[in-house]
Write a protein that holds these residues in place. Structure first.
Motif, PDB file in Angstrom:
ATOM      1  N   PHE A 418       0.809  -1.223   0.000  1.00  0.00           N
ATOM      2  CA  PHE A 418       0.000   0.000   0.000  1.00  0.00           C
ATOM      3  C   PHE A 418       0.841   1.271   0.000  1.00  0.00           C
ATOM      4  O   PHE A 418       0.396   2.316  -0.474  1.00  0.00           O
ATOM      5  N   VAL A 419       2.021   1.214   0.585  1.00  0.00           N
ATOM      6  CA  VAL A 419       2.888   2.392   0.608  1.00  0.00           C
ATOM      7  C   VAL A 419       4.311   1.964   0.279  1.00  0.00           C
ATOM      8  O   VAL A 419       4.643   0.773   0.303  1.00  0.00           O
ATOM      9  N   GLN A 420       5.137   2.941  -0.034  1.00  0.00           N
ATOM     10  CA  GLN A 420       6.560   2.694  -0.292  1.00  0.00           C
ATOM     11  C   GLN A 420       7.358   3.757   0.438  1.00  0.00           C
ATOM     12  O   GLN A 420       7.059   4.955   0.337  1.00  0.00           O
ATOM     13  N   LEU A 421       8.347   3.328   1.210  1.00  0.00           N
ATOM     14  CA  LEU A 421       9.256   4.253   1.879  1.00  0.00           C
ATOM     15  C   LEU A 421      10.577   4.232   1.132  1.00  0.00           C
ATOM     16  O   LEU A 421      11.109   3.162   0.830  1.00  0.00           O
ATOM     17  N   ASN A 422      11.099   5.395   0.845  1.00  0.00           N
ATOM     18  CA  ASN A 422      12.375   5.492   0.135  1.00  0.00           C
ATOM     19  C   ASN A 422      13.406   6.175   1.011  1.00  0.00           C
ATOM     20  O   ASN A 422      13.101   7.158   1.694  1.00  0.00           O
ATOM     21  N   GLU A 423      14.618   5.630   0.975  1.00  0.00           N
ATOM     22  CA  GLU A 423      15.692   6.162   1.798  1.00  0.00           C
ATOM     23  C   GLU A 423      16.069   7.568   1.351  1.00  0.00           C
ATOM     24  O   GLU A 423      15.779   7.979   0.226  1.00  0.00           O
ATOM     25  N   ALA A 424      16.707   8.295   2.257  1.00  0.00           N
ATOM     26  CA  ALA A 424      17.190   9.632   1.915  1.00  0.00           C
ATOM     27  C   ALA A 424      18.299   9.514   0.875  1.00  0.00           C
ATOM     28  O   ALA A 424      19.255   8.775   1.056  1.00  0.00           O
ATOM     29  N   VAL A 425      18.127  10.209  -0.226  1.00  0.00           N
ATOM     30  CA  VAL A 425      19.123  10.198  -1.297  1.00  0.00           C
ATOM     31  C   VAL A 425      19.446  11.638  -1.661  1.00  0.00           C
ATOM     32  O   VAL A 425      18.546  12.463  -1.838  1.00  0.00           O
ATOM     33  N   ASN A 426      20.719  11.921  -1.760  1.00  0.00           N
ATOM     34  CA  ASN A 426      21.128  13.278  -2.127  1.00  0.00           C
ATOM     35  C   ASN A 426      20.919  13.473  -3.621  1.00  0.00           C
ATOM     36  O   ASN A 426      21.655  12.935  -4.440  1.00  0.00           O
ATOM     37  N   GLN A 427      19.876  14.207  -3.963  1.00  0.00           N
ATOM     38  CA  GLN A 427      19.540  14.452  -5.366  1.00  0.00           C
ATOM     39  C   GLN A 427      19.750  15.935  -5.655  1.00  0.00           C
ATOM     40  O   GLN A 427      18.973  16.786  -5.224  1.00  0.00           O
ATOM     41  N   PRO A 428      20.827  16.296  -6.360  1.00  0.00           N
ATOM     42  CA  PRO A 428      21.085  17.718  -6.629  1.00  0.00           C
ATOM     43  C   PRO A 428      19.968  18.339  -7.471  1.00  0.00           C
ATOM     44  O   PRO A 428      19.163  17.638  -8.095  1.00  0.00           O
ATOM     45  N   ALA A 429      19.940  19.665  -7.496  1.00  0.00           N
ATOM     46  CA  ALA A 429      18.970  20.371  -8.333  1.00  0.00           C
ATOM     47  C   ALA A 429      19.263  20.083  -9.810  1.00  0.00           C
ATOM     48  O   ALA A 429      20.418  19.898 -10.208  1.00  0.00           O
ATOM     49  N   ARG A 430      18.189  20.021 -10.631  1.00  0.00           N
ATOM     50  CA  ARG A 430      18.340  19.749 -12.065  1.00  0.00           C
ATOM     51  C   ARG A 430      17.535  20.774 -12.876  1.00  0.00           C
ATOM     52  O   ARG A 430      16.476  21.221 -12.429  1.00  0.00           O
ATOM     53  N   VAL A 431      18.047  21.091 -14.060  1.00  0.00           N
ATOM     54  CA  VAL A 431      17.392  22.057 -14.943  1.00  0.00           C
ATOM     55  C   VAL A 431      17.443  21.557 -16.375  1.00  0.00           C
ATOM     56  O   VAL A 431      18.438  20.956 -16.804  1.00  0.00           O
ATOM     57  N   HIS A 432      16.351  21.794 -17.128  1.00  0.00           N
ATOM     58  CA  HIS A 432      16.288  21.460 -18.555  1.00  0.00           C
ATOM     59  C   HIS A 432      15.598  22.623 -19.276  1.00  0.00           C
ATOM     60  O   HIS A 432      14.456  22.977 -18.953  1.00  0.00           O
ATOM     61  N   LEU A 433      16.284  23.232 -20.224  1.00  0.00           N
ATOM     62  CA  LEU A 433      15.678  24.303 -21.023  1.00  0.00           C
ATOM     63  C   LEU A 433      14.726  23.686 -22.046  1.00  0.00           C
ATOM     64  O   LEU A 433      15.131  22.832 -22.835  1.00  0.00           O
ATOM     65  N   VAL A 434      13.473  24.135 -22.021  1.00  0.00           N
ATOM     66  CA  VAL A 434      12.453  23.458 -22.840  1.00  0.00           C
ATOM     67  C   VAL A 434      12.010  24.277 -24.044  1.00  0.00           C
ATOM     68  O   VAL A 434      11.087  23.880 -24.758  1.00  0.00           O
ATOM     69  N   ILE A 435      12.628  25.458 -24.282  1.00  0.00           N
ATOM     70  CA  ILE A 435      12.330  26.218 -25.500  1.00  0.00           C
ATOM     71  C   ILE A 435      13.608  26.295 -26.329  1.00  0.00           C
ATOM     72  O   ILE A 435      14.710  26.066 -25.819  1.00  0.00           O
ATOM     73  N   ASN A 436      13.465  26.605 -27.603  1.00  0.00           N
ATOM     74  CA  ASN A 436      14.647  26.613 -28.480  1.00  0.00           C
ATOM     75  C   ASN A 436      15.467  27.886 -28.297  1.00  0.00           C
ATOM     76  O   ASN A 436      15.061  28.820 -27.595  1.00  0.00           O
ATOM     77  N   HIS A 437      16.615  27.919 -28.962  1.00  0.00           N
ATOM     78  CA  HIS A 437      17.548  29.028 -28.793  1.00  0.00           C
ATOM     79  C   HIS A 437      16.907  30.374 -29.146  1.00  0.00           C
ATOM     80  O   HIS A 437      17.092  31.374 -28.440  1.00  0.00           O
ATOM     81  N   GLN A 438      16.166  30.412 -30.277  1.00  0.00           N
ATOM     82  CA  GLN A 438      15.591  31.667 -30.732  1.00  0.00           C
ATOM     83  C   GLN A 438      14.560  32.203 -29.731  1.00  0.00           C
ATOM     84  O   GLN A 438      14.557  33.399 -29.392  1.00  0.00           O
ATOM     85  N   ASP A 439      13.680  31.307 -29.263  1.00  0.00           N
ATOM     86  CA  ASP A 439      12.652  31.739 -28.307  1.00  0.00           C
ATOM     87  C   ASP A 439      13.282  32.156 -26.975  1.00  0.00           C
ATOM     88  O   ASP A 439      12.804  33.084 -26.315  1.00  0.00           O
ATOM     89  N   LEU A 440      14.352  31.460 -26.588  1.00  0.00           N
ATOM     90  CA  LEU A 440      15.029  31.828 -25.340  1.00  0.00           C
ATOM     91  C   LEU A 440      15.647  33.225 -25.462  1.00  0.00           C
ATOM     92  O   LEU A 440      15.543  34.041 -24.534  1.00  0.00           O
ATOM     93  N   TYR A 441      16.275  33.481 -26.600  1.00  0.00           N
ATOM     94  CA  TYR A 441      16.885  34.801 -26.812  1.00  0.00           C
ATOM     95  C   TYR A 441      15.817  35.902 -26.773  1.00  0.00           C
ATOM     96  O   TYR A 441      16.020  36.959 -26.151  1.00  0.00           O
ATOM     97  N   ALA A 442      14.678  35.630 -27.402  1.00  0.00           N
ATOM     98  CA  ALA A 442      13.586  36.611 -27.396  1.00  0.00           C
ATOM     99  C   ALA A 442      13.100  36.866 -25.969  1.00  0.00           C
ATOM    100  O   ALA A 442      12.794  38.006 -25.591  1.00  0.00           O
TER     101      ALA A 442
END
Length: 648
Positions: A418-442
């Motif tokens: 019914f439930v799942q317990l997960n151990e503490a894991v050091n997960q650093p912050a993550r980033v992904h740019l989801v628009i293209n170069h032109q839209d980002l520049y704009a």
């Protein structure tokens, strides 16, 4: 049907040399790999440290397609993925705590190329709709099931989601072989694994002996465990690396402090420490800056440190399977090592008490389930596989539940699926740019207040941010921009909301989640028959540990018999074998000591201690045995004052 590995595929040994730098396989590995390459379903039972991961990673490289790896431990998945990537092999992982976008991106990478060779998946993620749709589009060439004992209700770490792996096989290309791997399985558990995974008629089982010829097992009975531990550590020798397992976080800290006071380089490790502190302690230990790490039992999984000379337990684990795995982290380099279990006078009774306590009343279990729903603000029918941060101490205090009842009830809910317990894991912050170069520049031109942060991201992490999630350091960004970390995080959240990037904040806390849609706690379908069977099995396993503690037979024979090895041989190096060897040697010396003893006693009446002092310390056992035998024969007698006298 998928064919066996093509004849033109690289030879297993060549792959081992190219990617791992080893010139030969360990015992048993090559036969297991050849079975997989021949397309056979394969069960591999290798002792702890036997190199299980090589047994699926090498054939995965030789076979076409992706290797799908099911693993229950997030930390272990992360370690293996990181290690594969360091070797130039592309690997992805999907587990609790990842955002939907991260999971979606990882699955896309596996479906649409990018040469991903390994996909690690936690068992509860296998049958989500998202995964089910994508896996049918993947070219899966091998299914690997790590920690396969989790499949069996007769094992020591049963995980209900594992039972659904067989359903997954039906969605894979026909003939895709499965390799199941574990270090600990009785005959009953082995049969369960083969049945639950639906092995084909040509399925193969490879089992190495669980014997560790150069690992000396000892049970040391004592009323002062810390003082006895000190003696053990000193006896192993200066500068040797070791692990000391403790049951509680407080115990790890107190023990590490005690060792430090006696000038040993020791450190505590447990899930309650900040992630950066845990990482530093582990790295310092691996680099031999810290020699003794005092840890709770989760430590050591997936850590390949071959030169550990000592594993000591301050308390007996709940099962012999757990003890075998933890003790087996010593001496993986094949050199002599020690596994020491410190036993107090009431430890057997304490084990049984803990086992009985681990099955709280049904009303308590349901109350904890309801409290978990309140804690996570999960409505009836919702919450399936939505992970949330979970601090069990805070949880217990908030809902006025005894911590031990909360812990044991959650374990039951996990075992029942019914439930799942997960151990503490050091997960650093993550980033992904989801628009293209032109839209980002704009966007940058129109929103100058965000321009510096976006430029900093690109300068520090490059164009890969457009292709996939990249690990970032919020602290490094803050330093670069001369802003506070709080400001950087606020800005990243804004950019996430604005659809410019996907931002997954840093995580370092334990997590929990409902593995089914949340039930009304009053209608929670707990299976009383299964719970009774689980209680009886737990008591059986506890009795096996208690017998090990009090046993008078070779420790290795006791362990191997538990794992159903036929005709196990004496190890010759455990405390029982060494004591018997010492007694035999002492008995051989007895005849030659008779006259010297009589000569000493005839000169003066001596107490046993005074008599022992007149002989070399190495002969103490033989002198004691000789005195006992001579008293029995009537050659020596005790006077009223306790001294020994020679009879005329």
């Amino acid at each position: 049907m998928l064919p066996p590995a093509p004849a033109s595929a690289p030879a297993p040994l060549a792959l081992l040399q190219a990617h791992w730098g080893h010139t030969a396989f360990r015992a048993g590995q090559e036969d297991i790999i050849n079975s997989v390459l021949a397309g056979h379903d394969t069960l591999a039972l290798l002792p702890t440290g036997g190199g299980k991961s090589i047994c699926f990673q090498v054939p995965a490289l030789a076979r076409p397609g992706i290797c799908l790896v099911v693993s229950p431990l997030i930390a272990l998945m992360k370690d293996q993925v990181d290690n594969l990537r360091k070797r130039g092999l592309k690997a992805e992982a999907i587990y609790a705590g990842m955002s939907h976008q991260e999971i979606d991106q990882a699955l896309d990478n596996c479906v649409y190329g990018r040469n991903v060779k390994f996909l690690y998946v936690s068992p509860e993620r296998l049958l989500t709709e998202l995964f089910q749709v994508r896996v049918t589009k993947m070219n899966v060439g091998l299914l690997a099931v790590d920690e396969a004992h989790c499949l069996s209700q007769w094992g020591y770490d049963f995980r209900p989601p594992y039972l659904r792996i067989a359903e997954l096989r039906e969605k894979l290309p026909p003939g895709t072989p499965v390799i199941a791997l574990t270090a600990t399985a009785t005959a009953q558990v082995q049969a369960d694994i083969v049945e639950k995974l639906k092995f084909g008629p040509n399925g193969q089982v490879f089992r190495q002996s669980f014997a560790r010829p150069k690992l000396s097992y000892s049970v040391l009975h004592t009323e002062d465990k810390l003082r006895r531990l000190l003696e053990v550590v000193r006896g192993v020798g200066p500068g040797k690396t070791g692990i000391v397992y403790a049951r509680t976080r407080r115990q790890t800290e107190d023990t590490a402090s005690f060792l430090q006071q006696h000038r040993f380089a020791a450190a505590a490790y447990h899930a309650g420490l900040p992630a950066d502190k845990r990482t530093k302690v582990q790295q310092d230990w691996i680099a031999d800056k810290v020699r003794l790490i005092v840890a709770t039992n989760a430590f050591g999984m997936g850590i390949d440190k071959p030169d550990v000379r000592l594993v000591a337990h301050l308390d007996a684990p709940d099962t012999l399977e757990a003890y075998y795995q933890e003790a087996g982290r010593a001496g993986r380099d094949g050199l002599f090592a020690f596994a020491v279990l410190l036993a107090g006078p009431n430890d057997g009774d304490e084990l049984r008490r803990r086992t009985n306590q681990s099955f709280p009343p049904l009303d308590t279990v349901k109350r904890v389930y309801q409290a978990l729903a309140n804690y996570s603000q999960t409505a009836v029918g919702g919450g399936e596989l939505a992970a949330f941060e979970f601090d069990i101490q805070q949880f217990a205090e908030t809902y006025r539940i005894k911590a031990v009842d909360a812990h044991n009830s959650l374990k039951i809910l996990q075992r029942e699926g019914f439930v799942q317990l997960n151990e503490a894991v050091n997960q650093p912050a993550r980033v992904h740019l989801v628009i293209n170069h032109q839209d980002l520049y704009a966007f940058q031109v129109a929103n100058a207040q965000h321009d510096l942060l976006i430029k900093a991201l690109l300068r520090l992490h490059g164009g890969e941010l457009f292709a996939d999630f990249q690990t970032i350091s919020e602290n490094a960004l803050a330093t670069h921009l001369r802003r506070s970390v709080v400001e950087v995080r606020q800005q990243l959240r804004y950019l996430h909301t604005a659809g410019i990037l996907h931002y997954q904040p840093k995580q370092e806390s334990p997590q929990a989640m409902f593995t089914t849609p949340r039930f009304d706690s009053a209608k929670l379908p707990l299976d009383q028959v299964k719970m009774t069977a689980a209680r009886n099995l737990a008591r059986h396993k506890t009795n096996a540990v208690a017998q090990y503690l009090s046993g008078t037979r070779c420790r290795q024979i006791l362990l191997l018999s538990y794992f159903d090895e036929t005709d196990p041989k004496r190890c010759g190096v455990c405390d029982i074998c060494l004591a018997e060897k010492k007694a035999a040697q002492a008995a051989e010396q007895v005849p030659s000591l008779r006259e010297p003893l009589l000569a000493q006693v005839r000169q003066a009446a001596l107490s046993p201690r005074e008599l022992l002092a007149r002989f070399p310390p190495k002969d103490a056992a033989a002198v004691t045995a000789a005195v006992r035998e001579m008293v029995d024969r009537g050659e020596l007698a005790y006077a009223a004052d306790g001294t020994l006298q020679a009879k005329p």
